[in-house]
Design a protein around this motif. Structure first.
Motif, PDB file in Angstrom:
ATOM      1  N   ASP A  30       0.816  -1.217   0.000  1.00 30.24           N
ATOM      2  CA  ASP A  30       0.000   0.000   0.000  1.00 30.24           C
ATOM      3  C   ASP A  30       0.854   1.272   0.000  1.00 30.24           C
ATOM      4  OD1 ASP A  30      -2.332  -1.461  -0.026  1.00 30.24           O
ATOM      5  OD2 ASP A  30      -2.592  -1.429   2.141  1.00 30.24           O
ATOM      6  N   ALA A  31       2.121   1.125   0.366  1.00 28.28           N
ATOM      7  CA  ALA A  31       3.015   2.287   0.330  1.00 28.28           C
ATOM      8  C   ALA A  31       3.483   2.580  -1.087  1.00 28.28           C
ATOM      9  CB  ALA A  31       4.223   2.036   1.233  1.00 28.28           C
ATOM     10  N   GLY A  32       3.301   1.626  -1.984  1.00 26.85           N
ATOM     11  CA  GLY A  32       3.802   1.732  -3.346  1.00 26.85           C
ATOM     12  C   GLY A  32       3.433   2.997  -4.095  1.00 26.85           C
ATOM     13  N   PRO A  33       2.144   3.347  -4.181  1.00 32.30           N
ATOM     14  CA  PRO A  33       1.769   4.553  -4.939  1.00 32.30           C
ATOM     15  C   PRO A  33       2.420   5.812  -4.385  1.00 32.30           C
ATOM     16  CG  PRO A  33      -0.163   3.212  -4.450  1.00 32.30           C
ATOM     17  CD  PRO A  33       0.972   2.619  -3.663  1.00 32.30           C
ATOM     18  N   HIS A  34       2.544   5.894  -3.065  1.00 37.43           N
ATOM     19  CA  HIS A  34       3.158   7.069  -2.434  1.00 37.43           C
ATOM     20  C   HIS A  34       4.655   7.124  -2.740  1.00 37.43           C
ATOM     21  CE1 HIS A  34      -0.612   7.492  -0.256  1.00 37.43           C
ATOM     22  NE2 HIS A  34      -0.508   6.222   0.119  1.00 37.43           N
ATOM     23  N   LEU A  35       5.291   5.982  -2.706  1.00 35.96           N
ATOM     24  CA  LEU A  35       6.723   5.925  -3.020  1.00 35.96           C
ATOM     25  C   LEU A  35       6.989   6.306  -4.470  1.00 35.96           C
ATOM     26  CD1 LEU A  35       7.643   2.667  -1.102  1.00 35.96           C
ATOM     27  CD2 LEU A  35       8.834   4.860  -0.822  1.00 35.96           C
ATOM     28  N   LEU A  36       6.136   5.820  -5.370  1.00 36.93           N
ATOM     29  CA  LEU A  36       6.323   6.133  -6.786  1.00 36.93           C
ATOM     30  C   LEU A  36       6.158   7.628  -7.040  1.00 36.93           C
ATOM     31  CD1 LEU A  36       6.833   5.200  -9.668  1.00 36.93           C
ATOM     32  CD2 LEU A  36       4.385   4.695  -9.884  1.00 36.93           C
ATOM     33  N   ALA A  37       5.143   8.229  -6.432  1.00 35.96           N
ATOM     34  CA  ALA A  37       4.929   9.668  -6.590  1.00 35.96           C
ATOM     35  C   ALA A  37       6.105  10.454  -6.025  1.00 35.96           C
ATOM     36  CB  ALA A  37       3.631  10.080  -5.893  1.00 35.96           C
ATOM     37  N   ALA A  38       6.609  10.005  -4.877  1.00 30.87           N
ATOM     38  CA  ALA A  38       7.754  10.686  -4.248  1.00 30.87           C
ATOM     39  C   ALA A  38       9.005  10.542  -5.110  1.00 30.87           C
ATOM     40  CB  ALA A  38       7.994  10.110  -2.857  1.00 30.87           C
ATOM     41  N   LEU A  39       9.177   9.358  -5.702  1.00 32.31           N
ATOM     42  CA  LEU A  39      10.343   9.120  -6.555  1.00 32.31           C
ATOM     43  C   LEU A  39      10.318  10.015  -7.779  1.00 32.31           C
ATOM     44  CD1 LEU A  39      12.879   7.536  -7.406  1.00 32.31           C
ATOM     45  CD2 LEU A  39      11.345   5.827  -8.415  1.00 32.31           C
ATOM     46  N   GLU A  40       9.164  10.161  -8.392  1.00 35.49           N
ATOM     47  CA  GLU A  40       9.049  11.005  -9.585  1.00 35.49           C
ATOM     48  C   GLU A  40       9.487  12.433  -9.274  1.00 35.49           C
ATOM     49  OE1 GLU A  40       4.964  10.352 -10.631  1.00 35.49           O
ATOM     50  OE2 GLU A  40       5.431   8.669 -11.963  1.00 35.49           O
ATOM     51  N   ALA A  41       9.138  12.913  -8.077  1.00 35.89           N
ATOM     52  CA  ALA A  41       9.546  14.263  -7.674  1.00 35.89           C
ATOM     53  C   ALA A  41      11.039  14.295  -7.344  1.00 35.89           C
ATOM     54  CB  ALA A  41       8.731  14.711  -6.466  1.00 35.89           C
ATOM     55  N   GLU A  42      11.519  13.233  -6.696  1.00 33.62           N
ATOM     56  CA  GLU A  42      12.916  13.171  -6.251  1.00 33.62           C
ATOM     57  C   GLU A  42      13.897  13.158  -7.415  1.00 33.62           C
ATOM     58  OE1 GLU A  42      15.166  13.618  -3.018  1.00 33.62           O
ATOM     59  OE2 GLU A  42      13.070  13.023  -2.747  1.00 33.62           O
ATOM     60  N   LEU A  43      13.497  12.551  -8.501  1.00 32.17           N
ATOM     61  CA  LEU A  43      14.386  12.401  -9.657  1.00 32.17           C
ATOM     62  C   LEU A  43      14.735  13.733 -10.323  1.00 32.17           C
ATOM     63  CD1 LEU A  43      12.803   9.200 -11.219  1.00 32.17           C
ATOM     64  CD2 LEU A  43      15.142   9.391 -10.345  1.00 32.17           C
ATOM     65  N   LYS A  44      14.036  14.779  -9.948  1.00 35.23           N
ATOM     66  CA  LYS A  44      14.295  16.095 -10.533  1.00 35.23           C
ATOM     67  C   LYS A  44      15.586  16.726  -9.998  1.00 35.23           C
ATOM     68  CE  LYS A  44       9.353  16.899 -11.195  1.00 35.23           C
ATOM     69  NZ  LYS A  44       8.154  17.660 -10.751  1.00 35.23           N
ATOM     70  N   ASP A  45      16.113  16.164  -8.901  1.00 34.64           N
ATOM     71  CA  ASP A  45      17.328  16.722  -8.289  1.00 34.64           C
ATOM     72  C   ASP A  45      18.416  15.646  -8.252  1.00 34.64           C
ATOM     73  OD1 ASP A  45      19.298  17.910  -6.782  1.00 34.64           O
ATOM     74  OD2 ASP A  45      17.942  18.626  -5.203  1.00 34.64           O
ATOM     75  N   VAL A  46      19.405  15.774  -9.116  1.00 35.72           N
ATOM     76  CA  VAL A  46      20.461  14.749  -9.215  1.00 35.72           C
ATOM     77  C   VAL A  46      21.285  14.647  -7.942  1.00 35.72           C
ATOM     78  CG1 VAL A  46      20.666  14.938 -11.717  1.00 35.72           C
ATOM     79  CG2 VAL A  46      22.088  16.392 -10.265  1.00 35.72           C
ATOM     80  N   ARG A  47      21.246  15.666  -7.105  1.00 33.38           N
ATOM     81  CA  ARG A  47      22.057  15.667  -5.891  1.00 33.38           C
ATOM     82  C   ARG A  47      21.521  14.669  -4.848  1.00 33.38           C
ATOM     83  NH1 ARG A  47      21.484  21.808  -4.306  1.00 33.38           N
ATOM     84  NH2 ARG A  47      19.334  21.162  -4.789  1.00 33.38           N
ATOM     85  N   THR A  48      20.260  14.314  -4.941  1.00 26.58           N
ATOM     86  CA  THR A  48      19.654  13.464  -3.911  1.00 26.58           C
ATOM     87  C   THR A  48      19.610  11.991  -4.340  1.00 26.58           C
ATOM     88  OG1 THR A  48      17.381  13.766  -4.713  1.00 26.58           O
ATOM     89  CG2 THR A  48      18.231  15.404  -3.154  1.00 26.58           C
ATOM     90  N   TRP A  49      20.672  11.537  -4.982  1.00 22.89           N
ATOM     91  CA  TRP A  49      20.681  10.169  -5.518  1.00 22.89           C
ATOM     92  C   TRP A  49      20.542   9.108  -4.425  1.00 22.89           C
ATOM     93  CZ3 TRP A  49      24.304   6.664  -3.965  1.00 22.89           C
ATOM     94  CH2 TRP A  49      25.473   7.154  -3.370  1.00 22.89           C
ATOM     95  N   GLU A  50      21.053   9.385  -3.225  1.00 23.51           N
ATOM     96  CA  GLU A  50      20.922   8.400  -2.143  1.00 23.51           C
ATOM     97  C   GLU A  50      19.455   8.199  -1.756  1.00 23.51           C
ATOM     98  OE1 GLU A  50      24.646   8.694   0.745  1.00 23.51           O
ATOM     99  OE2 GLU A  50      23.914  10.670   0.148  1.00 23.51           O
ATOM    100  N   THR A  51      18.706   9.274  -1.781  1.00 25.66           N
ATOM    101  CA  THR A  51      17.271   9.189  -1.483  1.00 25.66           C
ATOM    102  C   THR A  51      16.540   8.478  -2.623  1.00 25.66           C
ATOM    103  OG1 THR A  51      17.408  11.223  -0.194  1.00 25.66           O
ATOM    104  CG2 THR A  51      15.212  10.535  -0.902  1.00 25.66           C
ATOM    105  N   GLN A  52      16.932   8.774  -3.853  1.00 21.70           N
ATOM    106  CA  GLN A  52      16.350   8.080  -5.004  1.00 21.70           C
ATOM    107  C   GLN A  52      16.595   6.577  -4.888  1.00 21.70           C
ATOM    108  OE1 GLN A  52      18.090   9.977  -8.487  1.00 21.70           O
ATOM    109  NE2 GLN A  52      17.701  11.997  -7.610  1.00 21.70           N
ATOM    110  N   TYR A  53      17.831   6.222  -4.512  1.00 23.10           N
ATOM    111  CA  TYR A  53      18.195   4.811  -4.342  1.00 23.10           C
ATOM    112  C   TYR A  53      17.253   4.133  -3.350  1.00 23.10           C
ATOM    113  CZ  TYR A  53      20.959   0.758  -2.812  1.00 23.10           C
ATOM    114  OH  TYR A  53      21.369  -0.510  -2.486  1.00 23.10           O
ATOM    115  N   GLN A  54      17.063   4.752  -2.187  1.00 24.45           N
ATOM    116  CA  GLN A  54      16.223   4.141  -1.148  1.00 24.45           C
ATOM    117  C   GLN A  54      14.760   4.053  -1.572  1.00 24.45           C
ATOM    118  OE1 GLN A  54      17.227   2.578   1.450  1.00 24.45           O
ATOM    119  NE2 GLN A  54      19.375   3.210   1.487  1.00 24.45           N
ATOM    120  N   MET A  55      14.286   5.025  -2.310  1.00 24.43           N
ATOM    121  CA  MET A  55      12.895   4.997  -2.773  1.00 24.43           C
ATOM    122  C   MET A  55      12.672   3.871  -3.781  1.00 24.43           C
ATOM    123  SD  MET A  55      11.909   9.032  -3.166  1.00 24.43           S
ATOM    124  CE  MET A  55      11.609  10.060  -1.715  1.00 24.43           C
TER     125      MET A  55
END
Length: 202
Positions: A30-55
């Motif tokens: 059930d966390a999946g849709p929220h994670l996907l939405a968060a990832l789409e936003a996170e990918l806009k900033d290349v500096r936060t790759w560690e967060t992208q990795y975890q998502m």
């Protein structure tokens, strides 16, 4: 879980990363849709790759299959931080396999030639304790056995081997026992005892 999901929208990347790590542990689809939405936003900033990795890892471990087309597209993109590919490879295998013997997604990633994607695929194979068919095990071993013993690609294959059997597997373990890397030789010792270890996830 609602509090953790809300944290995915925090202004600070470390907070968002912490939330993704917590959701990895919960493994709640059930966390999946929220994670996907968060990832789409996170990918806009290349500096936060560690967060992208975890998502991405969290999406895979939550088993949110609707994210697979998006993750497959990410595999084709250029990431300066190549560790992101490890998460992508891991997630693709987790979201694609039909059962613990289904090695088809692994072979698709082997064909890409992207070492980090492949590392992620082999990592998922080990963490899921997959037991492919004998012929597929031989193909996987043949692929990695061509590499030098000091290369980390051997680790996850050896880590998966406790559930495998046959002369090819024994031959490969004998080869890896000579590795200069302690983590590989330790994994060989466990494989020979048919014991899996709970490897610490990155």
């Amino acid at each position: 879980m609602n509090e953790i999901v809300a944290q995915l929208g925090d202004k600070k990347s470390p907070k968002r990363r912490s939330a993704a790590k917590k959701l990895r542990k919960l493994k709640d689809v059930d966390a999946g849709p929220h994670l996907l939405a968060a990832l789409e936003a996170e990918l806009k900033d290349v500096r936060t790759w560690e967060t992208q990795y975890q998502m991405i890892m969290a999406i895979g471990e939550c088993g949110y299959k609707p994210a697979l087309p998006f993750i497959n597209e990410l595999a084709k993109q250029d990431f300066e931080a190549t560790m992101v590919y490890v998460a992508i490879g891991d997630a693709i295998v987790r979201l694609s396999i039909e059962n613990e013997r289904d090695a088809a997604p692994i072979f698709k990633l082997l064909d890409t030639g992207n070492e980090m994607l492949i590392d992620g695929a082999l990592r998922a194979m080990a963490m899921l304790k997959m037991v492919p068919s004998d012929s597929h095990i031989k193909k996987i071993i043949n692929y990695v056995a061509a590499r030098e013993l000091n290369q980390g690609i051997h680790f996850w294959v050896v880590a998966a081997a406790p559930g495998w059997s046959g002369a090819k597997v024994e031959e490969y373990l004998d080869y890896c026992a000579k590795s200069p890397r302690e983590e590989i030789t330790s994994a060989v010792a466990l494989a020979r005892k048919n014991k899996y270890k709970k490897w610490s996830p990155l």
